[in-house]
Write a protein that holds these residues in place. Structure first.
Motif, PDB file in Angstrom:
ATOM      1  N   MET A 177      53.271  46.871   4.202  1.00 15.41           N
ATOM      2  CA  MET A 177      52.068  47.351   3.529  1.00 15.41           C
ATOM      3  C   MET A 177      51.151  46.175   3.217  1.00 15.41           C
ATOM      4  SD  MET A 177      50.272  49.768   2.204  1.00 15.41           S
ATOM      5  CE  MET A 177      48.987  50.021   1.008  1.00 15.41           C
ATOM      6  N   ILE A 178      49.870  46.296   3.615  1.00 16.35           N
ATOM      7  CA  ILE A 178      48.909  45.240   3.353  1.00 16.35           C
ATOM      8  C   ILE A 178      48.487  45.275   1.888  1.00 16.35           C
ATOM      9  CG2 ILE A 178      46.595  44.397   3.892  1.00 16.35           C
ATOM     10  CD1 ILE A 178      46.916  45.516   6.675  1.00 16.35           C
ATOM     11  N   THR A 179      48.508  44.124   1.229  1.00 20.07           N
ATOM     12  CA  THR A 179      48.029  44.031  -0.149  1.00 20.07           C
ATOM     13  C   THR A 179      46.996  42.914  -0.238  1.00 20.07           C
ATOM     14  OG1 THR A 179      49.814  42.503  -0.741  1.00 20.07           O
ATOM     15  CG2 THR A 179      50.202  44.848  -1.119  1.00 20.07           C
ATOM     16  N   ILE A 180      46.054  43.061  -1.180  1.00 19.37           N
ATOM     17  CA  ILE A 180      45.015  42.054  -1.373  1.00 19.37           C
ATOM     18  C   ILE A 180      44.917  41.732  -2.848  1.00 19.37           C
ATOM     19  CG2 ILE A 180      43.678  42.642   0.685  1.00 19.37           C
ATOM     20  CD1 ILE A 180      41.863  44.339  -1.062  1.00 19.37           C
ATOM     21  N   ASP A 181      44.207  40.644  -3.176  1.00 19.86           N
ATOM     22  CA  ASP A 181      44.166  40.175  -4.563  1.00 19.86           C
ATOM     23  C   ASP A 181      42.865  40.536  -5.271  1.00 19.86           C
ATOM     24  OD1 ASP A 181      42.533  38.585  -3.086  1.00 19.86           O
ATOM     25  OD2 ASP A 181      43.379  36.663  -3.725  1.00 19.86           O
ATOM     26  N   VAL A 182      42.101  41.499  -4.738  1.00 15.91           N
ATOM     27  CA  VAL A 182      40.877  41.964  -5.403  1.00 15.91           C
ATOM     28  C   VAL A 182      40.909  43.489  -5.447  1.00 15.91           C
ATOM     29  CG1 VAL A 182      39.520  39.982  -4.619  1.00 15.91           C
ATOM     30  CG2 VAL A 182      39.537  42.072  -3.245  1.00 15.91           C
ATOM     31  N   PRO A 183      40.144  44.111  -6.341  1.00 13.16           N
ATOM     32  CA  PRO A 183      40.091  45.580  -6.356  1.00 13.16           C
ATOM     33  C   PRO A 183      39.574  46.120  -5.027  1.00 13.16           C
ATOM     34  CG  PRO A 183      39.087  44.658  -8.336  1.00 13.16           C
ATOM     35  CD  PRO A 183      39.335  43.513  -7.419  1.00 13.16           C
ATOM     36  N   LEU A 184      39.997  47.322  -4.707  1.00 12.13           N
ATOM     37  CA  LEU A 184      39.605  47.921  -3.431  1.00 12.13           C
ATOM     38  C   LEU A 184      38.094  48.076  -3.315  1.00 12.13           C
ATOM     39  CD1 LEU A 184      40.590  49.116  -0.773  1.00 12.13           C
ATOM     40  CD2 LEU A 184      40.812  51.321  -1.923  1.00 12.13           C
ATOM     41  N   TRP A 185      37.421  48.435  -4.431  1.00  8.62           N
ATOM     42  CA  TRP A 185      35.965  48.606  -4.352  1.00  8.62           C
ATOM     43  C   TRP A 185      35.276  47.275  -4.032  1.00  8.62           C
ATOM     44  CZ3 TRP A 185      33.218  45.528  -7.586  1.00  8.62           C
ATOM     45  CH2 TRP A 185      33.829  45.085  -8.758  1.00  8.62           C
ATOM     46  N   ALA A 186      35.825  46.151  -4.535  1.00 11.36           N
ATOM     47  CA  ALA A 186      35.243  44.832  -4.254  1.00 11.36           C
ATOM     48  C   ALA A 186      35.430  44.473  -2.787  1.00 11.36           C
ATOM     49  CB  ALA A 186      35.884  43.771  -5.150  1.00 11.36           C
ATOM     50  N   ALA A 187      36.616  44.789  -2.244  1.00 10.99           N
ATOM     51  CA  ALA A 187      36.870  44.535  -0.826  1.00 10.99           C
ATOM     52  C   ALA A 187      35.952  45.382   0.047  1.00 10.99           C
ATOM     53  CB  ALA A 187      38.333  44.829  -0.497  1.00 10.99           C
ATOM     54  N   ARG A 188      35.728  46.647  -0.365  1.00 10.25           N
ATOM     55  CA  ARG A 188      34.854  47.534   0.423  1.00 10.25           C
ATOM     56  C   ARG A 188      33.419  47.019   0.392  1.00 10.25           C
ATOM     57  NH1 ARG A 188      36.392  51.854  -1.530  1.00 10.25           N
ATOM     58  NH2 ARG A 188      37.664  52.656   0.177  1.00 10.25           N
ATOM     59  N   LEU A 189      32.971  46.543  -0.745  1.00  8.96           N
ATOM     60  CA  LEU A 189      31.612  46.006  -0.866  1.00  8.96           C
ATOM     61  C   LEU A 189      31.419  44.811   0.061  1.00  8.96           C
ATOM     62  CD1 LEU A 189      28.882  45.960  -2.302  1.00  8.96           C
ATOM     63  CD2 LEU A 189      29.936  44.630  -4.138  1.00  8.96           C
ATOM     64  N   ARG A 190      32.395  43.915   0.072  1.00  9.07           N
ATOM     65  CA  ARG A 190      32.313  42.742   0.945  1.00  9.07           C
ATOM     66  C   ARG A 190      32.359  43.154   2.412  1.00  9.07           C
ATOM     67  NH1 ARG A 190      36.432  39.394   3.187  1.00  9.07           N
ATOM     68  NH2 ARG A 190      35.749  37.238   3.563  1.00  9.07           N
ATOM     69  N   ALA A 191      33.227  44.117   2.725  1.00  8.34           N
ATOM     70  CA  ALA A 191      33.359  44.557   4.117  1.00  8.34           C
ATOM     71  C   ALA A 191      32.067  45.217   4.608  1.00  8.34           C
ATOM     72  CB  ALA A 191      34.537  45.522   4.252  1.00  8.34           C
ATOM     73  N   LEU A 192      31.438  46.018   3.756  1.00  5.16           N
ATOM     74  CA  LEU A 192      30.186  46.669   4.143  1.00  5.16           C
ATOM     75  C   LEU A 192      29.081  45.635   4.383  1.00  5.16           C
ATOM     76  CD1 LEU A 192      30.154  49.736   1.727  1.00  5.16           C
ATOM     77  CD2 LEU A 192      30.352  49.804   4.222  1.00  5.16           C
ATOM     78  N   ARG A 193      29.031  44.624   3.537  1.00  6.47           N
ATOM     79  CA  ARG A 193      28.016  43.580   3.724  1.00  6.47           C
ATOM     80  C   ARG A 193      28.244  42.804   5.016  1.00  6.47           C
ATOM     81  NH1 ARG A 193      28.183  38.318   3.109  1.00  6.47           N
ATOM     82  NH2 ARG A 193      30.097  38.279   1.867  1.00  6.47           N
ATOM     83  N   ARG A 194      29.481  42.358   5.219  1.00  4.79           N
ATOM     84  CA  ARG A 194      29.764  41.563   6.409  1.00  4.79           C
ATOM     85  C   ARG A 194      29.586  42.386   7.688  1.00  4.79           C
ATOM     86  NH1 ARG A 194      32.769  36.875   6.066  1.00  4.79           N
ATOM     87  NH2 ARG A 194      33.894  37.458   7.953  1.00  4.79           N
ATOM     88  N   GLY A 195      29.897  43.690   7.607  1.00  8.51           N
ATOM     89  CA  GLY A 195      29.746  44.537   8.780  1.00  8.51           C
ATOM     90  C   GLY A 195      28.305  44.700   9.217  1.00  8.51           C
ATOM     91  N   ARG A 196      27.378  44.499   8.308  1.00 10.47           N
ATOM     92  CA  ARG A 196      25.954  44.544   8.656  1.00 10.47           C
ATOM     93  C   ARG A 196      25.412  43.173   9.001  1.00 10.47           C
ATOM     94  NH1 ARG A 196      27.293  48.795   5.918  1.00 10.47           N
ATOM     95  NH2 ARG A 196      26.054  50.722   5.877  1.00 10.47           N
ATOM     96  N   LEU A 197      26.290  42.172   9.027  1.00  2.10           N
ATOM     97  CA  LEU A 197      25.927  40.792   9.347  1.00  2.10           C
ATOM     98  C   LEU A 197      24.915  40.248   8.344  1.00  2.10           C
ATOM     99  CD1 LEU A 197      25.625  41.066  13.248  1.00  2.10           C
ATOM    100  CD2 LEU A 197      27.649  40.590  11.878  1.00  2.10           C
ATOM    101  N   TRP A 198      25.097  40.619   7.073  1.00  2.00           N
ATOM    102  CA  TRP A 198      24.235  40.127   6.006  1.00  2.00           C
ATOM    103  C   TRP A 198      24.943  39.017   5.243  1.00  2.00           C
ATOM    104  CZ3 TRP A 198      22.956  45.485   3.365  1.00  2.00           C
ATOM    105  CH2 TRP A 198      22.122  46.226   4.225  1.00  2.00           C
ATOM    106  N   SER A 199      24.182  38.029   4.849  1.00  2.00           N
ATOM    107  CA  SER A 199      24.698  37.050   3.902  1.00  2.00           C
ATOM    108  C   SER A 199      24.594  37.642   2.494  1.00  2.00           C
ATOM    109  CB  SER A 199      23.883  35.756   3.979  1.00  2.00           C
ATOM    110  OG  SER A 199      22.552  35.991   3.543  1.00  2.00           O
ATOM    111  N   ARG A 200      25.190  36.971   1.532  1.00  2.00           N
ATOM    112  CA  ARG A 200      25.063  37.450   0.148  1.00  2.00           C
ATOM    113  C   ARG A 200      23.605  37.414  -0.300  1.00  2.00           C
ATOM    114  NH1 ARG A 200      30.372  34.178  -1.894  1.00  2.00           N
ATOM    115  NH2 ARG A 200      31.914  35.794  -1.420  1.00  2.00           N
ATOM    116  N   ARG A 201      22.901  36.400   0.165  1.00  2.00           N
ATOM    117  CA  ARG A 201      21.471  36.320  -0.178  1.00  2.00           C
ATOM    118  C   ARG A 201      20.703  37.482   0.436  1.00  2.00           C
ATOM    119  NH1 ARG A 201      17.492  31.148   1.091  1.00  2.00           N
ATOM    120  NH2 ARG A 201      15.587  32.072   0.247  1.00  2.00           N
ATOM    121  N   ASP A 202      21.054  37.856   1.665  1.00  2.00           N
ATOM    122  CA  ASP A 202      20.399  39.013   2.301  1.00  2.00           C
ATOM    123  C   ASP A 202      20.575  40.262   1.442  1.00  2.00           C
ATOM    124  OD1 ASP A 202      19.541  37.608   4.542  1.00  2.00           O
ATOM    125  OD2 ASP A 202      21.380  37.998   5.638  1.00  2.00           O
ATOM    126  N   LEU A 203      21.819  40.493   0.984  1.00  2.00           N
ATOM    127  CA  LEU A 203      22.077  41.684   0.169  1.00  2.00           C
ATOM    128  C   LEU A 203      21.287  41.631  -1.133  1.00  2.00           C
ATOM    129  CD1 LEU A 203      23.500  44.296  -0.496  1.00  2.00           C
ATOM    130  CD2 LEU A 203      25.516  42.981  -1.201  1.00  2.00           C
TER     131      LEU A 203
END
Length: 357
Positions: A1-27
């Motif tokens: 089972m895959i586990t991560i060290d951040v809340p799932l909503w935080a991981a989803r937010l990062r994944a959505l941003r990176r999937g659009r090829l946006w930097s944090r500044r872009d967002l």
């Protein structure tokens, strides 16, 4: 089972941003625009803190995030595809909503946990992802950042996958390394461009496909300001020495070799390459011009501005330089900005006049 060290909503937010090829500044800029503000309305580290799970967006910012990403609040902060988010977060491979059905995402996620499960469908997944990452609208540095974890993922599969799928995965690794090399070149990192080009050539040789190696060598010749002229000439000649080289690929290598000779001041060799290129593959009139990526267009404008400046055509050089600068800043085209730094405008004509009293 895959586990991560951040809340799932935080991981989803990062994944959505990176999937659009946006930097944090872009967002952050998109959130400001969605709020109808002219000045940033967020702390500078807000996006980083959200993605690290250090603090959750307040209701107002949550609404803006949903608007920017085009998802509902339940999809952003709860969501059913937890397994997909987890493996994308773990690997850094971009999650591109709408590109793949959920079943396919789940199959690739299972292969991430057990690479021996990788199959032709896994290779097809990454091939379509590379097609999407090659979109010309994104900044080169952002594309390179998105493509590096894709390369690492393909390499991990290739080491442990069944023999039947290793060949397609190796070809994908070659193509990915070529793309990263080109993007590092456009982003102005010459050493990284050469290193990734070397890797692409090694991967291509391992495929055993002569054409794949030729393409990788020709791609190396395109790194005109990231490699020495002699290095470019060697790559071009090596490419043409391979058997079964398509005429258009041979002509392309000749054109790049000609430019390398020109850089080295070898005028006669430059002309000879151009003449040979025209003999073997004459230009066809009336071919439709293809739209070039913004970072390439910026570099072309910068080169023209440089040429006009060298010819003491001040007005033309200044106009082209202004257009190139605006486009290069918007596209993140460091190579074009570096070329603009070499443009020295001649003094105005009035400056050379003497007023007699």
């Amino acid at each position: 089972m895959i586990t991560i060290d951040v809340p799932l909503w935080a991981a989803r937010l990062r994944a959505l941003r990176r999937g659009r090829l946006w930097s944090r500044r872009d967002l952050q800029e998109r959130l400001t625009e969605a709020a109808g503000q002219t000045e940033p309305g967020l702390p500078a580290d807000a996006v980083r803190a959200w993605e690290a799970g250090e603090r959750r967006p307040d209701p107002g910012h949550a609404e803006l995030l949903c608007r920017v990403f085009g998802v509902g609040e339940a999809d952003l902060f709860v969501g059913a595809s937890s397994g997909t988010v987890l493996w994308h977060h773990l690997t850094g491979i971009p999650l591109m909503p709408g590109l793949f059905p959920e079943e396919e995402e789940e199959r690739v996620g299972r292969a991430v946990e057990c690479p021996w499960r990788a199959d032709a469908g896994t290779a097809g997944y990454f091939e379509r992802m590379l097609d999407a990452c090659a979109a010309p609208h994104a900044r080169p540095a952002d594309l390179a950042a998105a493509l590096r974890p894709v390369f690492a993922g393909v390499e991990a599969f290739r080491r442990d996958a069944r023999p039947s799928v290793r060949g397609p995965l190796l070809a994908l690794a070659t193509r990915d390394a070529e793309l990263i090399s080109g993007m590092e070149h456009e982003a102005g990192d010459a050493s990284a461009a050469r290193a990734w080009s070397d890797r692409a050539i090694r991967e291509a040789r391992e495929t055993g496909d002569p054409l794949a190696e030729v393409v990788a060598l020709v791609q190396r010749t395109e790194l005109l300001d990231a490699a020495e002229p002699g290095e470019i000439v060697e790559a071009a000649v090596t490419a043409r020495e391979r058997t079964g080289v398509p005429p258009e690929v041979g002509a392309l290598s000749l054109r790049h070799e000609a430019r390398a000779h020109a850089l080295a001041g070898e005028v006669e060799l430059c002309h000879r390459c151009l003449e040979e290129c025209l003999e073997e593959h004459p230009e066809e009139p009336g071919e439709p011009a293809q739209a070039m990526p913004a970072y390439v267009a910026a570099y072309v404008l910068a080169r023209k501005a440089h040429a006009y400046a060298e010819a003491h055509e001040r007005d033309q050089a200044a106009g082209l330089a202004r257009r190139a600068l605006a486009l290069a800043r918007r596209a993140g085209a460091a190579r074009a900005l570096r070329e603009l730094g070499r443009v020295h405008l001649p003094p105005p004509a009035e400056a050379g006049r003497r007023v007699l009293v």
